[in-house]
Every structure is written in structure tokens, then in C-alpha cells.
Design an enzyme around this catalytic site. Structure first.
Site, PDB file in Angstrom:
ATOM      1  N   LYS A 122      46.522  27.357  38.606  1.00 62.06           N
ATOM      2  CA  LYS A 122      46.073  28.754  38.507  1.00 62.06           C
ATOM      3  C   LYS A 122      45.239  28.885  37.255  1.00 62.06           C
ATOM      4  CE  LYS A 122      46.755  32.702  40.766  1.00 62.06           C
ATOM      5  NZ  LYS A 122      47.036  32.840  42.199  1.00 62.06           N
TER       6      LYS A 122
HETATM    7  P1  NAD Z   1      42.624  42.673  43.880  1.00 64.37           P
HETATM    8  O1  NAD Z   1      42.024  42.619  42.544  1.00 64.37           O
HETATM    9  O2  NAD Z   1      41.710  42.603  45.067  1.00 64.37           O
HETATM   10  O3  NAD Z   1      43.519  43.991  44.033  1.00 64.37           O
HETATM   11  C1  NAD Z   1      44.551  44.310  43.149  1.00 64.37           C
HETATM   12  C2  NAD Z   1      45.039  45.709  43.483  1.00 64.37           C
HETATM   13  O4  NAD Z   1      46.166  46.006  42.654  1.00 64.37           O
HETATM   14  C3  NAD Z   1      44.014  46.803  43.236  1.00 64.37           C
HETATM   15  O5  NAD Z   1      44.047  47.735  44.293  1.00 64.37           O
HETATM   16  C4  NAD Z   1      44.510  47.450  41.940  1.00 64.37           C
HETATM   17  O6  NAD Z   1      44.132  48.811  41.836  1.00 64.37           O
HETATM   18  C5  NAD Z   1      45.997  47.321  42.118  1.00 64.37           C
HETATM   19  N1  NAD Z   1      46.718  47.466  40.864  1.00 64.37           N
HETATM   20  C6  NAD Z   1      46.439  46.894  39.657  1.00 64.37           C
HETATM   21  N2  NAD Z   1      47.311  47.307  38.731  1.00 64.37           N
HETATM   22  C7  NAD Z   1      48.170  48.138  39.365  1.00 64.37           C
HETATM   23  C8  NAD Z   1      49.288  48.887  38.931  1.00 64.37           C
HETATM   24  N3  NAD Z   1      49.683  48.829  37.671  1.00 64.37           N
HETATM   25  N4  NAD Z   1      49.949  49.623  39.850  1.00 64.37           N
HETATM   26  C9  NAD Z   1      49.529  49.683  41.144  1.00 64.37           C
HETATM   27  N5  NAD Z   1      48.463  49.001  41.601  1.00 64.37           N
HETATM   28  C10 NAD Z   1      47.790  48.242  40.714  1.00 64.37           C
HETATM   29  O7  NAD Z   1      43.705  41.506  43.939  1.00 64.37           O
HETATM   30  P2  NAD Z   1      44.280  40.738  45.203  1.00 64.37           P
HETATM   31  O8  NAD Z   1      43.461  39.521  45.427  1.00 64.37           O
HETATM   32  O9  NAD Z   1      44.514  41.697  46.313  1.00 64.37           O
HETATM   33  O10 NAD Z   1      45.687  40.235  44.625  1.00 64.37           O
HETATM   34  C11 NAD Z   1      46.857  41.047  44.633  1.00 64.37           C
HETATM   35  C12 NAD Z   1      48.077  40.151  44.499  1.00 64.37           C
HETATM   36  O11 NAD Z   1      48.085  39.206  45.574  1.00 64.37           O
HETATM   37  C13 NAD Z   1      48.140  39.303  43.221  1.00 64.37           C
HETATM   38  O12 NAD Z   1      49.473  39.121  42.871  1.00 64.37           O
HETATM   39  C14 NAD Z   1      47.545  37.973  43.673  1.00 64.37           C
HETATM   40  O13 NAD Z   1      47.957  36.903  42.846  1.00 64.37           O
HETATM   41  C15 NAD Z   1      48.137  37.891  45.057  1.00 64.37           C
HETATM   42  N6  NAD Z   1      47.444  36.979  45.975  1.00 64.37           N
HETATM   43  C16 NAD Z   1      46.122  37.118  46.260  1.00 64.37           C
HETATM   44  C17 NAD Z   1      45.519  36.254  47.172  1.00 64.37           C
HETATM   45  C18 NAD Z   1      44.079  36.394  47.590  1.00 64.37           C
HETATM   46  O14 NAD Z   1      43.661  35.668  48.521  1.00 64.37           O
HETATM   47  N7  NAD Z   1      43.295  37.282  47.010  1.00 64.37           N
HETATM   48  C19 NAD Z   1      46.264  35.228  47.748  1.00 64.37           C
HETATM   49  C20 NAD Z   1      47.625  35.117  47.451  1.00 64.37           C
HETATM   50  C21 NAD Z   1      48.194  36.011  46.561  1.00 64.37           C
END
Ligand code: NAD
Length: 436
Positions: A122
Site C-alpha cells: 500500500k
Molecule cells: P474515495 O476517495 O473515492 O471516496 C471516499 C469517500 O469517503 C468520499 O465520499 C468521502 O467524502 C468519504 N469520507 C471521507 N471522510 C469521511 C468521513 N470522515 N466521514 C464520512 N465519509 C467520509 O475512496 P474509495 O476508493 O471509495 O475508498 C473508500 C474505502 O474503500 C477506503 O477504505 C479504501 O481503502 C477502500 N477500498 C477502495 C478500493 C477501490 O477500488 N477504490 C478497493 C478496496 C478498498
């Protein structure tokens, strides 16, 4: 197999960090070292299966930890015994070494549960991207990629999108990496990063993959519960890539979205929210706050929503000793990584709330990243139906292994997911031996 630790000198002068992700109401959980959570989850599973002590020692630590100093950035390579290091890159002010370490270890478990030939890694840069112009973000991304140099590579360590990073950022990483290679080798290296835009070698279905994988799992779970996904009600925290895609895929199946929270606030509507419409609104308004077809609610009211399923898809440590008692659901489907801390987990178990743990539930992203990597290597381009059907098969197989392991060990699903991963990793070490 070499235990090689090439741990780089800590050029950024990293202190033993803490991850304190404030929730949207401004509530800040007690300082919490995210890697401690990983260690406790890992130890619980190891103890239960009398895990090989040597392999346990190896997996308890990262293989390499690279820190880049300029802005503060990290790449942690946890383990590569099953294949190249693989994991996303995050841009967020709360990024610290313990957070990246934890996320890297979770990637090792996740790729093993999904049974794809990758290890775990990561990366992260400690910045708030909303404070930078597009041009500045491009320069930061390129500088970070250049600083990583040979620490990434198509057969060595392959980054992907995560919080606040997207296909455009992956395209800059690709371009920077290729620019440092001799011209005649460039065409064969597009798989140095996944989650690329389609025309730059991306895969159909990668953008929605994590949300799609989560929905496939929910379908499996619902089948086991003799429920129909179309009749489920749910609410989502985080409306970015994972949360918004999960909601948009669930909408046509008939499931009812009751509330959504992002970094700007929370909104709810008992009659149901239109995921597509809310997504368009959030894209223009910068968040869900102010959405006219719902009422604003505070953080605790949001978490107390009575529904079948809660999908946390934002940051870590959202379900804690303080917030777990508020939940009023049958199931938590962890779209995000590490949304539940140790105490939150125990409370959910006591209360009989089911959990599809992160290392199983959000594996769809890395599975389709693997498909992208394979397509690049073979100069192939699969259509969406092919990607989705292969994803569904792998998610269902992973679901069944975790479910059956939970039942044979009489343990919770998170521990069962660890057992599936650790057993596969242990087999590799036993077959290959430990050098010297
Ligand atoms: P992203 O940046 O697209 O979205 C993150 C979201 O979280 C946004 O809507 C933001 O407003 C919200 N957020 C941030 N701080 C917040 C808070 N304090 N309270 C409520 N909402 C809040 O990110 P993503 O890619 O959707 O990732 C989200 C999670 O999923 C992370 O934990 C990431 O590690 C995990 N993840 C992502 C992927 C991927 O393919 N993108 C894959 C596996 C896991």
C-alpha cells in the site's frame, strides 16, 4: 524463500504514528494505531490454527518500507510470497506509516482470500488533494513515482487507486514510469499500475469493481439467509468510488437506500434515495450535504438508521466501542478498509450483527486489477460481461471458503477470512522453504 528485508532508511523521520480519522461530526476517536488492530486480528487467527511460528514471524512485519521525503509519502511492501506486491495509493492528510503498514498487510490477506497471484502493498501521500490544483497534483504524483523508482514495476509492485486517487492519477504514474524506461521496453510495461483509464490500458469494469464485488457478496449472503437482495434496506458511509458504485448497482436490483454520509454530512430519506441522482448531485456540489430530496441528519442519527445492511465505505475506525451500540442492522458489509476497530468488532459479535469483513468484502477491486494486469500482459481486451462473470465466480468462491471456515472453526467471519489467507500463505512457505 528469502526473508529479505530491504527496509529503506527512514528518510522522512517517521515517528511511530497514530491514525485519528475524525468522523463527519468532528468526533475524534481515541488515538489509535491501526497496525495494532491488524496484529490483534492476525494473532487471534494464528492462535486458533496453531500457525507455523516461523511463517508467523515473517508475516507479522512488512518486507520493505519506503518513505519519500519532499512531501511525506510511503510505499509499504508487506509480502510477495504469492506474487508481486499489489495495493492502492492513497492521498489523504491522515496517511501515516502505521496506517499504510496496516493497509499493506490487509492487501496480503485479501489477495490470498481472493486466490489471485499477488502479494500485498500500500502507498500513501500525506496531503489533502482538495487544496491543490490539477497541475500541482500531477507534479506531486509524478515526483512520488519518480522517487519510488525501481521500487515499483510491472512484475514487482503494482499500485492502483484508493482514497482520493483515480484513473487520471494512475495515467500519470504510468506515463512517469514509462518515461524512465528505455523506449523499446515501454510497450511491455503498461501493467506497472492498474485502475488506468480505458484508453491507457485500463480494464472494463475496474471503476465499479469494488462496489460490484460487494454486491455479488451480498447476493450470496442474502441467498444463505433466504432473503432477496431486492428487498433489503441499507445505508452507506462514504459516497466515493466504493460507496457510490455499490449503491448504483444495488438500485436497479430494488434494494432501498435509506441514508448516505460523506465528508460533508449525512442525508436520509425513509422513502428511499435515488442513488444515481444523489451521485450526480454530489459530483457537482462536492458532497451529499444540501441534497434537496432528503433531510440532513447528524452522525449518530445516521449510524442508528434501522436497516438490514450498513455499508461503511469511507475511512478507518468508524465502528468503535462508542458507535457499535448505535447500529440497528443485521449485517455490516465492509466496503472500506478497517472501518471496525477491535472493540467495535467485539460489540457487534455480542449483539449478533453479521460482518462481511473488509479483506473479503472489498476484494473486487484487486480482483479486477488482476484482470487488467493479465489483459495488459497478454495484449487482450475483455468485454464487461467477461470481466463481471469472472469477478462473480471469484467473489462467490471466496465467500464460500470464508463461510465454511467460520463454520468449521466455530469462529467469526473476520477470523475465518484470516484463516483462509494464512493457510494459503503457510502452504507456500512450507512448499518452498525458508532460505537459507
Ligand atoms: P474515495 O476517495 O473515492 O471516496 C471516499 C469517500 O469517503 C468520499 O465520499 C468521502 O467524502 C468519504 N469520507 C471521507 N471522510 C469521511 C468521513 N470522515 N466521514 C464520512 N465519509 C467520509 O475512496 P474509495 O476508493 O471509495 O475508498 C473508500 C474505502 O474503500 C477506503 O477504505 C479504501 O481503502 C477502500 N477500498 C477502495 C478500493 C477501490 O477500488 N477504490 C478497493 C478496496 C478498498
Amino acid at each position: 524463500m528469502s526473508i529479505g528485508t530491504k527496509t529503506e532508511p527512514n528518510r522522512a523521520g517517521v515517528k511511530s504514528g497514530t491514525t485519528v480519522a475524525p468522523d463527519v461530526s468532528g468526533h475524534v476517536a481515541a488515538p489509535h494505531n491501526l497496525f495494532d488492530t491488524v496484529r490483534r486480528q492476525f494473532d487471534k487467527a494464528c492462535d486458533l490454527i496453531s500457525f507455523d511460528p516461523n511463517v508467523r514471524r515473517i508475516l507479522a512485519k512488512s518486507t520493505n518500507e519506503i518513505s519519500v521525503n519532499f512531501f511525506t509519502g510511503y510505499r509499504v511492501q508487506h509480502n510477495s510470497s504469492r506474487g508481486p506486491f499489489k495495493g492502492g495509493l492513497r492521498f489523504h492528510p491522515s496517511v501515516d506509516i502505521n496506517e499504510v503498514r496496516a493497509l499493506a498487510a490487509w492487501m496480503t490477506w485479501k489477495t490470498a482470500i481472493a486466490d489471485i497471484p499477488f502479494g500485498g502493498a500500500k502507498g500513501g501521500i500525506q496531503i489533502d488533494p482538495s487544496k491543490y490544483s490539477k497541475r500541482e497534483l500531477e507534479r506531486i504524483t509524478r515526483r512520488f513515482t519518480f522517487a519510488l523508482g525501481d521500487n515499483i514495476g510491472p512484475e514487482y509492485d503494482i499500485p492502483a487507486p484508493d482514497v482520493n486517487t483515480n484513473p487520471q492519477i494512475m495515467a500519470w504514474i504510468l506515463d512517469t514510469y514509462l518515461s524512465t524506461m528505455p523506449p523499446h521496453t515501454r510497450q511491455g510495461a503498461a501493467h506497472v499500475v492498474t485502475g488506468k483509464p480505458l484508453v491507457s490500458g485500463g480494464s472494463q469494469g475496474r471503476d465499479k469493481a469494488t462496489g460490484q464485488g460487494l454486491v455479488y457478496l451480498l447476493e450470496e449472503w442474502a441467498k444463505d439467509q433466504k432473503l432477496s437482495v431486492g428487498k433489503l434496506s441499507y445505508f452507506v458511509q462514504g459516497f466515493g468510488n466504493v460507496g457510490s458504485w455499490a449503491a448504483r448497482i444495488l438500485a436497479p436490483l430494488g434494494a432501498k437506500l435509506l441514508a448516505v454520509e460523506d465528508h460533508t454530512g449525512a442525508v436520509a430519506n425513509e422513502a428511499g434515495l435515488d442513488a444515481e441522482d444523489l451521485c450526480n448531485f454530489a459530483r457537482t456540489a462536492g458532497g451529499v450535504r444540501g441534497y434537496p430530496k432528503a433531510k440532513p441528519v447528524d452522525h449518530d442519527t445516521f449510524l442508528s438508521t434501522k436497516a438490514d445492511v450498513f455499508i461503511p465505505a469511507a475511512l478507518e475506525n468508524q465502528i468503535t466501542a462508542r458507535t457499535a451500540p448505535l447500529l440497528n442492522v443485521r449485517l455490516v458489509a465492509e466496503g472500506g478498509n478497517g472501518p471496525t476497530d477491535w472493540d467495535g468488532d467485539s460489540i457487534m459479535q455480542e449483539r449478533g450483527i453479521g460482518v462481511l469483513p473488509d479483506i473479503l468484502c472489498n476484494a473486487g477491486g484487486v480482483i479486477v486489477s488482476y484482470f487488467e494486469w493479465l489483459q495488459n500482459k497478454r495484449s487482450e481486451f475483455w468485454d464487461l460481461e467477461e470481466v463481471d462473470s469472472k469477478l462473480k465466480r471469484r467473489m462467490s468462491a471466496a465467500y464460500r471458503s470464508v463461510r465454511d471456515t467460520a463454520s468449521s472453526y466455530k469462529t467469526d467471519w473476520r477470523t475465518a477470512a484470516y484463516i483462509v489467507a494464512l493457510t494459503r500463505l503457510e502452504t507456500v512457505y512450507k512448499e518452498r522453504g525458508i532460505f537459507p
